[in-house]
Write an enzyme that holds these catalytic residues in place. Structure first.
Site, PDB file in Angstrom:
ATOM      1  N   HIS A   1      23.589 -53.718  64.838  1.00 14.75           N
ATOM      2  CA  HIS A   1      24.796 -54.495  64.146  1.00 14.75           C
ATOM      3  C   HIS A   1      25.449 -55.038  65.296  1.00 14.75           C
ATOM      4  O   HIS A   1      26.063 -54.410  66.066  1.00 14.75           O
ATOM      5  CB  HIS A   1      25.646 -53.718  63.438  1.00 14.75           C
TER       6      HIS A   1
ATOM      7  N   TYR B   1      35.182 -53.527  56.254  1.00 11.27           N
ATOM      8  CA  TYR B   1      36.097 -52.865  56.255  1.00 11.27           C
ATOM      9  C   TYR B   1      37.170 -53.526  55.590  1.00 11.27           C
ATOM     10  O   TYR B   1      37.759 -54.886  55.994  1.00 11.27           O
ATOM     11  CB  TYR B   1      36.552 -52.446  57.585  1.00 11.27           C
TER      12      TYR B   1
ATOM     13  N   PRO C   1      37.079 -40.369  59.187  1.00 10.59           N
ATOM     14  CA  PRO C   1      36.041 -41.122  59.298  1.00 10.59           C
ATOM     15  C   PRO C   1      35.965 -42.622  59.691  1.00 10.59           C
ATOM     16  O   PRO C   1      35.009 -43.181  60.292  1.00 10.59           O
ATOM     17  CB  PRO C   1      35.323 -40.996  57.946  1.00 10.59           C
TER      18      PRO C   1
ATOM     19  N   LYS D   1      33.596 -42.497  64.462  1.00  5.24           N
ATOM     20  CA  LYS D   1      33.578 -41.742  66.095  1.00  5.24           C
ATOM     21  C   LYS D   1      32.765 -40.302  65.983  1.00  5.24           C
ATOM     22  O   LYS D   1      32.801 -39.819  67.108  1.00  5.24           O
ATOM     23  CB  LYS D   1      35.102 -41.873  66.380  1.00  5.24           C
TER      24      LYS D   1
ATOM     25  N   TYR E   1      35.101 -49.303  68.934  1.00  3.94           N
ATOM     26  CA  TYR E   1      34.132 -49.211  68.220  1.00  3.94           C
ATOM     27  C   TYR E   1      32.631 -49.343  68.712  1.00  3.94           C
ATOM     28  O   TYR E   1      31.836 -48.444  68.191  1.00  3.94           O
ATOM     29  CB  TYR E   1      34.226 -50.491  67.004  1.00  3.94           C
TER      30      TYR E   1
HETATM   31  C1  DHB Z   1      29.653 -45.297  57.654  1.00  2.00           C
HETATM   32  C2  DHB Z   1      30.767 -44.373  57.877  1.00  2.00           C
HETATM   33  C3  DHB Z   1      31.914 -44.676  58.519  1.00  2.00           C
HETATM   34  O1  DHB Z   1      32.882 -43.645  58.670  1.00  2.00           O
HETATM   35  C4  DHB Z   1      32.043 -45.940  59.161  1.00  2.00           C
HETATM   36  O2  DHB Z   1      33.372 -46.132  59.827  1.00  2.00           O
HETATM   37  C5  DHB Z   1      30.993 -46.762  58.936  1.00  2.00           C
HETATM   38  C6  DHB Z   1      29.864 -46.411  58.349  1.00  2.00           C
HETATM   39  C7  DHB Z   1      28.456 -45.204  56.817  1.00  2.00           C
HETATM   40  O3  DHB Z   1      28.558 -43.838  56.557  1.00  2.00           O
HETATM   41  O4  DHB Z   1      27.637 -45.861  56.805  1.00  2.00           O
END
Ligand code: DHB
Length: 390
Positions: free
Chosen positions: A75, A203, A292, A296, A384
């Site tokens: 990505h 997001y 989450p 990270k 990121y």
């Molecule tokens: C996923 C989980 C995340 O916490 C994130 O920031 C991006 C993707 C995932 O499970 O696809």
């Protein structure tokens, strides 16, 4: 009581422990990995899906065993959505780096297969109870074997890669715990059978709360929406889950399909007070937890492994203790940067029940400062995709 002797005893067969044992084996250093869970449990637990470029490069050292580049998807950006508009953060253009969508349990399957094919000692169903002789040069992991019989592993170094409820942490920090933060919300995560609703991750900040539209494959998707930490996932009907998701990504019509898995992820930030004492070190979730948002967790575990494996090579191959002495300080530099990034993404994107109209408008101003500024976008892209590993 069975006693096993090895150079490095690693407690926990998650990404941190398995990657470390692999890095050590590459340097000719013998280790043993134990985990109280079964292989099936480890390989099926659903976790996050994003790998930083540096994590993928580290997994490349597994040779043909890593499927991150073949099965995973590269990505080159993400979308931030707020106030009804989407804004792409173009990683390729901003920092010349990328991330890979490849779920953690697939990484674990690759790591387990590589360890077993290499004839490494990897034991499931073995529960660590405590670490004895923690202050000596021969610390011992006291454990219970898969058959219930007592087992002891004597090593030159013990590594706690045993997750947020670490048993090894007690031997490092004693009663001192660490630095905590709790958040007043959680994520409701689903896996569904449907085609992707977007090519890249979205997001989304909306007045109803946050949502993340992620993917897994052409036929399976992963999505999350902000919820109360105490909700019962089973109390939701499929229609309610789709309504909650759909309301939080205005502008996109989600591709719906049967939801076959649901879970609630609580949000916590944590850094252990100490990451090392003598010949005992902590890595991965035993050392820190991040919320989450920004994915990270596993990437930080991989970064810990880079720092610790270098220190252990110096110690065990050359008798040089200096890198082990600075392990915690070196690892903590990145850990606190990742803590900040995860906290920042979380607080910038989520909505709290007690937010005032000022808070809400300030948050939109913050999001605009990111997407309308190259410097702002570049910070997000750099963090990121992951700061370079040493
Ligand atoms: C996923 C989980 C995340 O916490 C994130 O920031 C991006 C993707 C995932 O499970 O696809």
């Amino acid at each position: 009581m069975t006693t096993i002797r090895t150079r490095v005893a690693i407690v926990g067969a998650g990404p941190a422990g398995l990657l470390l044992s692999h890095q050590l084996a590459e340097a000719g250093i013998e280790s043993i990995v134990i985990d109280r869970r079964s292989r099936a449990e480890i390989e099926s637990t659903i976790r996050a899906g994003i790998l930083e470029q540096g994590t993928v490069e580290l997994l490349d050292t597994l040779g043909g065993f890593s499927r991150a580049r073949t099965t995973g998807a590269r990505h080159d950006g993400i979308e931030l959505r707020f106030a009804g508009e989407g804004h792409r953060i173009d990683f390729a253009q901003l920092v010349g780096r990328a991330v890979w969508l490849y779920p953690q349990h697939e990484v674990l399957k690759d790591l387990v297969a590589a360890r077993l094919a290499g004839g490494q000692d990897l034991r499931f169903g073995v529960t660590a109870v405590r670490v004895d002789d923690a202050a000596s040069d021969r610390p011992r992991v006291i454990a219970t074997g898969a058959d219930g019989a007592p087992l002891e592993i004597e090593a030159e170094v013990v590594v706690g890669a045993d997750g947020s409820r670490s048993v090894v942490r007690e031997a490092v920090s004693g009663h001192r715990t660490g630095y905590f933060r709790e958040y007043p919300f959680a994520w409701f995560g689903i896996l569904c059978e449907a085609p992707p609703s977007a090519e890249e991750l979205i997001y989304s900040n909306s007045p109803d709360g946050f949502a993340l539209i992620s993917q897994r494959s052409a036929t399976v998707q992963r999505m999350y929406f902000q919820c109360d930490p105490d909700v019962d996932p089973d109390a939701f009907s499929e229609a309610q889950m789709w309504d909650a998701l759909q309301a939080r990504v205005p502008g996109t019509t989600l591709q719906e399909g049967p939801i076959f898995q649901r879970d609630v992820l609580r949000f916590r930030s944590f850094v252990a007070q100490d990451l090392r004492k003598g010949r005992i070190a902590l890595i991965g979730d035993a050392a820190h937890t991040v919320p989450p948002t920004g994915a990270k967790g596993m990437n930080l575990a991989a970064a810990d492994v880079v720092v610790l494996s270098r220190a252990l090579r110096a110690l065990l191959l050359e008798g040089d203790e200096r890198l082990l002495d600075t392990f915690a300080e070196t690892a903590l530099g990145r850990i606190w940067k990742a803590q900040h990034f995860s906290w920042w993404m979380t607080s910038m994107l989520h909505v709290t029940a007690d937010a005032s109209e000022f808070d809400r408008r300030r948050q939109l101003g913050e999001l605009r400062s990111v997407v309308e500024s190259e410097a702002g976008s570049r910070y997000l892209a750099e963090a990121y995709t992951g700061w370079p590993l040493e």
